[in-house]
Design a protein around this motif. Structure first.
Motif, PDB file in Angstrom:
ATOM      1  N   CYS A  10      12.628  -2.041   3.480  1.00  0.00           N
ATOM      2  CA  CYS A  10      12.099  -3.351   2.952  1.00  0.00           C
ATOM      3  C   CYS A  10      11.184  -2.880   1.540  1.00  0.00           C
ATOM      4  N   MET A  11      10.791  -1.721   1.712  1.00  0.00           N
ATOM      5  CA  MET A  11       9.850  -1.297   0.502  1.00  0.00           C
ATOM      6  C   MET A  11      10.574  -0.687  -0.396  1.00  0.00           C
ATOM      7  N   TYR A  12      11.672   0.096  -0.119  1.00  0.00           N
ATOM      8  CA  TYR A  12      12.380   0.616  -1.436  1.00  0.00           C
ATOM      9  C   TYR A  12      13.719   0.193  -1.471  1.00  0.00           C
ATOM     10  N   ASN A  13      14.285  -0.733  -0.568  1.00  0.00           N
ATOM     11  CA  ASN A  13      15.713  -1.401  -1.010  1.00  0.00           C
ATOM     12  C   ASN A  13      16.541  -0.201  -1.529  1.00  0.00           C
ATOM     13  N   GLY A  21       9.960  -4.036  -2.198  1.00  0.00           N
ATOM     14  CA  GLY A  21       8.529  -4.376  -2.097  1.00  0.00           C
ATOM     15  C   GLY A  21       8.567  -5.569  -0.944  1.00  0.00           C
ATOM     16  N   TYR A  35       3.837   3.489  -2.065  1.00  0.00           N
ATOM     17  CA  TYR A  35       4.184   3.626  -3.674  1.00  0.00           C
ATOM     18  C   TYR A  35       3.118   4.707  -4.164  1.00  0.00           C
ATOM     19  N   ASN A  74      11.411  -0.907   7.926  1.00  0.00           N
ATOM     20  CA  ASN A  74      10.181  -0.931   6.989  1.00  0.00           C
ATOM     21  C   ASN A  74      10.435  -0.259   5.602  1.00  0.00           C
ATOM     22  N   VAL A  75      11.035   1.089   5.723  1.00  0.00           N
ATOM     23  CA  VAL A  75      11.087   1.871   4.427  1.00  0.00           C
ATOM     24  C   VAL A  75      12.285   0.979   3.553  1.00  0.00           C
ATOM     25  N   THR A  97       7.944  -6.188   6.714  1.00  0.00           N
ATOM     26  CA  THR A  97       7.677  -4.866   7.410  1.00  0.00           C
ATOM     27  C   THR A  97       7.492  -5.307   8.857  1.00  0.00           C
TER      28      THR A  97
END
Lengths: 394, 394
Positions: B316-319, A238, A318, B313-314, A243
């Motif tokens: 960062c969002m999904y870890n 998150g 998401y 970026n991916v 990003t």
């Protein structure tokens, strides 16, 4: 049957009955028997034990058909408590949290921005002990402490790995609090606990997959899937603020260039403004825009566009049913909310996603982190069978 | 006991024994009895039934201690099949997929880029019937069809909501295939099924949360959490290609400005190149860069930077613990792989995430979508008890 088998079944049945009343209340003894498959005698005995220790109440309810009053059961929300703690750069907030997510005796303690973790945790421990005394809370009912703070948190280990905002590295929060208060502590990132509060009792109640986006000193998000925080491999899922939107852009604190938060974090906006005119706060920047200053409008308009971009990007990744917005930038300035209402869905969200989610604002604002931290602790430490036994022994 | 209760238990026990052998093989009859709590007699009877219908084999294995041979059981991977289908702009690929994810009799059929969904699905149905005949597959062993294609897919309804690449809208894929082949069909986005294949038998085997990123005619990603595809509210999670990196940037096909894929999608790169010199393919663009043409280097270098940005970026969002790369841009050009190996982790990934995930390349490349589609169908339609009964009746 062996003694320890009997004990096991007894514990299990008590937990089952408590959970059923908690999740389905109000309901009758007969319904509990039907839902659990236990005998009416067993149910009545356990209900009597729970009632005796104040874990639940009887309430009378008129039945619709013949006007006869039915006795229904409801959990006493104050029978189980936790302590929720929010640590911010210049303030600590503490409150007891009950099963319904209500805060009891919330208090604020000033924090020196440069304070070490030891000093801050010392204040917190003293504050918790004072809270328990002031509110005359029954220590046996407190299952543990929850702590929410900004930064990278080792949730399993109860440590702050790195909190740039607080200036902490590898701070053993759970260990120190346990030592000073005798209570177990669960630790997590502030946005993660806030999203939990919104999911359980706030703007995302009933959602299957909600995401909370915080626009404050940094920018971050937290996804809840089917009631669970999505943590990822190192509890860092998150991190939308890091990003990259422009590989040739401004240098971020993190060392990379063009991170999204270089366009919308509070300090970044103030810095951009200060190149034109001395500006000390977001309030001054927004006031300048209201006064018709062109440079202020440019900075704020670009920030608003990037807020909308953030919402659109998070939705792409998401595909949530609910997006909850929180943080100073969206909560304090009505022009930002107006911009989001007017432009975000229609211009910044990918067309196939329009209408698949709603945008809402935090239901708690000030108390969100305390409530979420308290609920986190309840989720992690609540063991009703042990609690009953402890109270029976005293 | 009632007849239908007996039937229920019989079906349940058969399924349990099959699943145990499938997931823990090789193992002995005694181990099955221990793991399931069934009596050795019941286990032996069910194993005999499964063996008789060829759902499993006995294998002999030397035991280490006394040299006695133990009889162990192993599922016959060819005893359950599905058909995997990949639909691309100019080609359809079909193959039977077994329980181990192996492809049997893969074949390719040309597709006219302008073809309607009816025409394409007609070819697919004919191709499936031909495949079954050519490979002499036992229809009773085929649980269903899986279809992977680009676009927005209504997974639950078996429809393509919108596939810009194929020019389809609201195409009832499952309905038409059921009509023409008699088989149930599961339909999903090509990247989602590919990520499933990688998770079960490919580069992400054993991962707890892996994400596959595809760089092709568009850019997209698919997250697998604990073995399940994360779909989101409308099966659109992972649309990283439509995250915006520059709100003032180039207009994307979707209508928004500055979507990430305007920097890296194949058509976008060719279009950028064509402004300088007539270029018809990525191969020509990369060749121009190898020939030292400055403009080609600029375009490719920027695309590579954005590929690395996408990965960062991916993450960062999904870890995630694993990032799998696929698609022409990363699979066909060694300079892109070299760039990723050299620069991605150190310059484009947020520092706290470095070392929390590994970057891998698709283990299947050409067959990934067929395998994933087949596995999707097995996951959705496999009902071993019904299959056994059907085979007993014939």
């Amino acid at each position: 049957m062996q003694k320890h088998d009997q004990d096991f079944i007894k514990r299990k049945n008590r937990t089952t009955v408590f959970e059923i009343i908690k999740n389905h209340s109000p309901l009758s003894r007969a319904e509990i028997a039907r839902l659990t498959g236990m005998s009416p005698t067993t149910v009545s005995r356990i209900v009597a034990e729970l009632d005796h220790l104040d874990f639940m109440h009887e309430i009378e309810q008129e039945t619709t058909s013949v006007g006869r009053k039915a006795i229904l059961l409801k959990v006493n929300p104050k029978s189980v408590l936790s302590v929720g703690v929010e640590i911010d750069k210049t303030a600590i907030r503490i409150g007891a949290v009950d099963l319904d997510g209500s805060v009891i005796g919330g208090k604020s303690i000033a924090r020196n921005a440069e304070e070490s973790s030891e000093a801050t945790l010392g204040s917190i421990a003293a504050g918790i002990n004072a809270l328990i005394d002031d509110e005359r809370l029954d220590r046996r009912r407190i299952v543990g402490i929850g702590v929410g703070l900004p930064g990278i948190i080792d949730h399993a280990g109860g440590k702050a790995v790195l909190s740039a905002q607080l200036g902490w590295k590898q701070a053993d929060i759970a260990g120190l609090l346990k030592e000073r208060t005798g209570l177990a502590a669960a630790v997590d990132n502030e946005l993660k606990v806030k999203s939990l509060a919104e999911h359980m009792y706030g703007a995302a109640k009933g959602s299957k997959r909600s995401v909370l986006i915080g626009f404050g000193s940094g920018v971050g998000s937290s996804l809840i899937i089917d009631g669970d925080i999505y943590r990822g491999e190192s509890n860092s899922a998150g991190e939308v603020g890091h990003t990259v939107v422009d590989p040739g852009g401004l240098r971020c604190d993190c060392g990379k260039k063009g991170c999204l938060q270089t366009y919308i974090a509070e300090a970044a906006l103030i810095e951009q403004a200060s190149r034109v005119k001395p500006v000390a706060s977001l309030d001054e920047l927004f006031q300048a825009r209201r006064d018709g200053e062109r440079w202020a409008a440019d900075i704020v308009d670009r920030a608003m566009a990037f807020i909308a971009v953030t919402i659109g990007n998070v939705a792409c990744m998401y595909n949530p049913d609910t997006v909850i917005l929180t943080g100073k930038l969206v909560e304090r300035y009505p022009e930002v909310r107006a911009f989001i209402a007017e432009k975000c869905m229609s211009e910044y969200v990918w067309e196939p996603l329009r209408g698949t989610f709603r945008i809402a604002y935090s239901a708690f604002e000030q108390d969100g982190v305390i409530i979420g931290s308290g609920l986190l602790a309840q989720g992690r430490f609540l063991d009703i069978a042990s609690q009953i036994e402890q109270m029976e022994q005293n």
